[in-house]
Design a protein around this motif. Structure first.
Motif, PDB file in Angstrom:
ATOM      1  N   SER A  97       0.834  -1.179   0.019  1.00  0.00           N
ATOM      2  CA  SER A  97      -0.008  -0.004   0.074  1.00  0.00           C
ATOM      3  C   SER A  97       0.639   1.201   0.016  1.00  0.00           C
ATOM      4  N   ARG A  98       1.941   1.439   0.563  1.00  0.00           N
ATOM      5  CA  ARG A  98       3.025   2.461   0.632  1.00  0.00           C
ATOM      6  C   ARG A  98       3.552   2.603  -0.697  1.00  0.00           C
ATOM      7  N   TYR A  99       3.824   1.336  -1.619  1.00  0.00           N
ATOM      8  CA  TYR A  99       4.148   1.799  -2.949  1.00  0.00           C
ATOM      9  C   TYR A  99       3.005   2.444  -3.797  1.00  0.00           C
ATOM     10  N   GLY A 100       1.772   2.207  -3.417  1.00  0.00           N
ATOM     11  CA  GLY A 100       0.596   2.853  -4.281  1.00  0.00           C
ATOM     12  C   GLY A 100       0.684   4.251  -3.843  1.00  0.00           C
ATOM     13  N   GLU A 101       0.837   4.561  -2.566  1.00  0.00           N
ATOM     14  CA  GLU A 101       1.177   5.986  -2.036  1.00  0.00           C
ATOM     15  C   GLU A 101       2.315   6.622  -2.723  1.00  0.00           C
ATOM     16  N   PHE A 102       3.286   6.215  -2.844  1.00  0.00           N
ATOM     17  CA  PHE A 102       4.738   6.516  -3.697  1.00  0.00           C
ATOM     18  C   PHE A 102       4.360   6.927  -5.029  1.00  0.00           C
ATOM     19  N   LEU A 103       3.477   5.942  -5.629  1.00  0.00           N
ATOM     20  CA  LEU A 103       3.061   6.154  -7.087  1.00  0.00           C
ATOM     21  C   LEU A 103       2.141   7.248  -7.235  1.00  0.00           C
ATOM     22  N   LEU A 104       1.351   7.320  -6.378  1.00  0.00           N
ATOM     23  CA  LEU A 104       0.369   8.637  -6.312  1.00  0.00           C
ATOM     24  C   LEU A 104       1.008   9.966  -6.131  1.00  0.00           C
ATOM     25  N   GLN A 105       2.111   9.855  -5.127  1.00  0.00           N
ATOM     26  CA  GLN A 105       2.703  11.000  -4.898  1.00  0.00           C
ATOM     27  C   GLN A 105       3.389  11.535  -6.035  1.00  0.00           C
ATOM     28  N   LEU A 106       4.246  10.490  -6.932  1.00  0.00           N
ATOM     29  CA  LEU A 106       4.913  10.773  -7.968  1.00  0.00           C
ATOM     30  C   LEU A 106       3.995  11.314  -9.095  1.00  0.00           C
ATOM     31  N   ASP A 107       2.870  10.503  -9.098  1.00  0.00           N
ATOM     32  CA  ASP A 107       1.921  11.148 -10.026  1.00  0.00           C
ATOM     33  C   ASP A 107       1.596  12.509 -10.256  1.00  0.00           C
ATOM     34  N   ALA A 108       1.282  13.035  -8.921  1.00  0.00           N
ATOM     35  CA  ALA A 108       0.887  14.452  -8.550  1.00  0.00           C
ATOM     36  C   ALA A 108       2.171  15.452  -8.769  1.00  0.00           C
ATOM     37  N   GLU A 109       3.219  15.102  -8.433  1.00  0.00           N
ATOM     38  CA  GLU A 109       4.252  15.895  -8.780  1.00  0.00           C
ATOM     39  C   GLU A 109       4.489  16.323 -10.394  1.00  0.00           C
ATOM     40  N   LEU A 110       4.758  14.839 -10.913  1.00  0.00           N
ATOM     41  CA  LEU A 110       4.663  15.003 -12.437  1.00  0.00           C
ATOM     42  C   LEU A 110       3.559  15.830 -13.226  1.00  0.00           C
ATOM     43  N   ARG A 111       2.091  15.681 -12.578  1.00  0.00           N
ATOM     44  CA  ARG A 111       1.343  16.684 -13.289  1.00  0.00           C
ATOM     45  C   ARG A 111       1.399  17.964 -12.900  1.00  0.00           C
ATOM     46  N   ARG A 112       1.993  18.414 -11.631  1.00  0.00           N
ATOM     47  CA  ARG A 112       2.234  19.685 -11.190  1.00  0.00           C
ATOM     48  C   ARG A 112       3.420  20.186 -11.919  1.00  0.00           C
ATOM     49  N   ASP A 113       4.288  19.718 -12.416  1.00  0.00           N
ATOM     50  CA  ASP A 113       5.256  20.350 -13.268  1.00  0.00           C
ATOM     51  C   ASP A 113       4.944  20.204 -14.822  1.00  0.00           C
ATOM     52  N   GLY A 114       4.982  21.701 -15.264  1.00  0.00           N
ATOM     53  CA  GLY A 114       4.415  21.835 -16.511  1.00  0.00           C
ATOM     54  C   GLY A 114       5.225  21.468 -17.719  1.00  0.00           C
ATOM     55  N   ARG A 115       6.452  20.746 -17.453  1.00  0.00           N
ATOM     56  CA  ARG A 115       7.125  20.112 -18.254  1.00  0.00           C
ATOM     57  C   ARG A 115       6.666  18.551 -18.784  1.00  0.00           C
ATOM     58  N   PHE A 116       6.034  18.192 -17.948  1.00  0.00           N
ATOM     59  CA  PHE A 116       5.323  16.906 -18.303  1.00  0.00           C
ATOM     60  C   PHE A 116       3.922  16.703 -18.732  1.00  0.00           C
ATOM     61  N   SER A 117       3.618  15.945 -19.532  1.00  0.00           N
ATOM     62  CA  SER A 117       2.136  15.885 -20.165  1.00  0.00           C
ATOM     63  C   SER A 117       1.855  14.663 -20.733  1.00  0.00           C
ATOM     64  N   GLU A 118       0.559  14.526 -20.976  1.00  0.00           N
ATOM     65  CA  GLU A 118       0.120  13.094 -21.587  1.00  0.00           C
ATOM     66  C   GLU A 118       0.549  11.991 -20.614  1.00  0.00           C
ATOM     67  N   ILE A 119       0.608  12.038 -19.331  1.00  0.00           N
ATOM     68  CA  ILE A 119       0.969  10.945 -18.609  1.00  0.00           C
ATOM     69  C   ILE A 119       0.032   9.945 -18.507  1.00  0.00           C
ATOM     70  N   ARG A 120       0.613   8.627 -18.805  1.00  0.00           N
ATOM     71  CA  ARG A 120      -0.507   7.223 -18.619  1.00  0.00           C
ATOM     72  C   ARG A 120       0.333   6.358 -18.027  1.00  0.00           C
ATOM     73  N   TRP A 121      -0.289   5.853 -17.138  1.00  0.00           N
ATOM     74  CA  TRP A 121       0.242   4.926 -16.361  1.00  0.00           C
ATOM     75  C   TRP A 121      -0.205   3.581 -16.821  1.00  0.00           C
ATOM     76  N   LEU A 122       1.095   2.308 -16.816  1.00  0.00           N
ATOM     77  CA  LEU A 122       1.042   1.249 -17.489  1.00  0.00           C
ATOM     78  C   LEU A 122       1.080  -0.072 -16.513  1.00  0.00           C
ATOM     79  N   THR A 123       0.822  -1.019 -16.809  1.00  0.00           N
ATOM     80  CA  THR A 123       0.889  -2.210 -15.988  1.00  0.00           C
ATOM     81  C   THR A 123       2.356  -2.792 -16.099  1.00  0.00           C
TER      82      THR A 123
END
Length: 140
Positions: A97-123
């Protein structure tokens, strides 16, 4: 809980690929890896300097509270990138579950940074299943 540990994205960074007359000297993605490492440092993670991994790009570890995550950034060219992550902690509750939290934090940071776009998470095995990516790295 289902985690999607890998992400494809577009990144607005100048190319840092190095070529000479004989071909590629160093694959790109270093600036992208440094940007992601910086995001994690701001969140309180201890992050090593990204290490060159040849055609795979750049890899590094992020640690917090006894947990370790491995990340690899690959520059796919034409402003496209691939981020792969792996939970290096024990794969049982609560670490999963903490890995999930890590990924959610990372996703939020990527989306906050205007240099990253079209982020799609893959299996983990997206190349075998050809499954479409999703907007979130975690699904209940």
């Amino acid at each position: 809980m289902k985690v999607r540990p890998n992400a494809e994205f577009r990144a607005d960074f100048p190319s840092d690929l190095i070529e000479d007359d004989d071909g590629i000297v160093r694959f790109g993605g270093h600036a992208i890896a440094e940007a992601i490492a910086g995001m994690l440092r701001r969140l309180g993670y201890e992050v090593i300097t990204p290490i060159y991994a040849g055609e795979h790009g750049w890899e590094f570890d992020a640690r917090i509270d006894g947990r370790r995550y491995w990340l690899q950034v690959t520059d796919l060219g034409e402003s496209e990138g691939l981020l792969m992550t792996e939970n290096m902690a024990w794969n049982f509750w609560p670490f999963r579950s903490r890995y999930g939290e890590f990924l959610l934090q990372l996703d939020a940071e990527l989306r906050r940074d205007g240099r990253f776009s079209e982020i799609r998470w893959l299996t983990k095995d997206w190349w075998r299943t050809d499954a479409a990516g999703t907007d979130s790295p975690v699904e209940d």
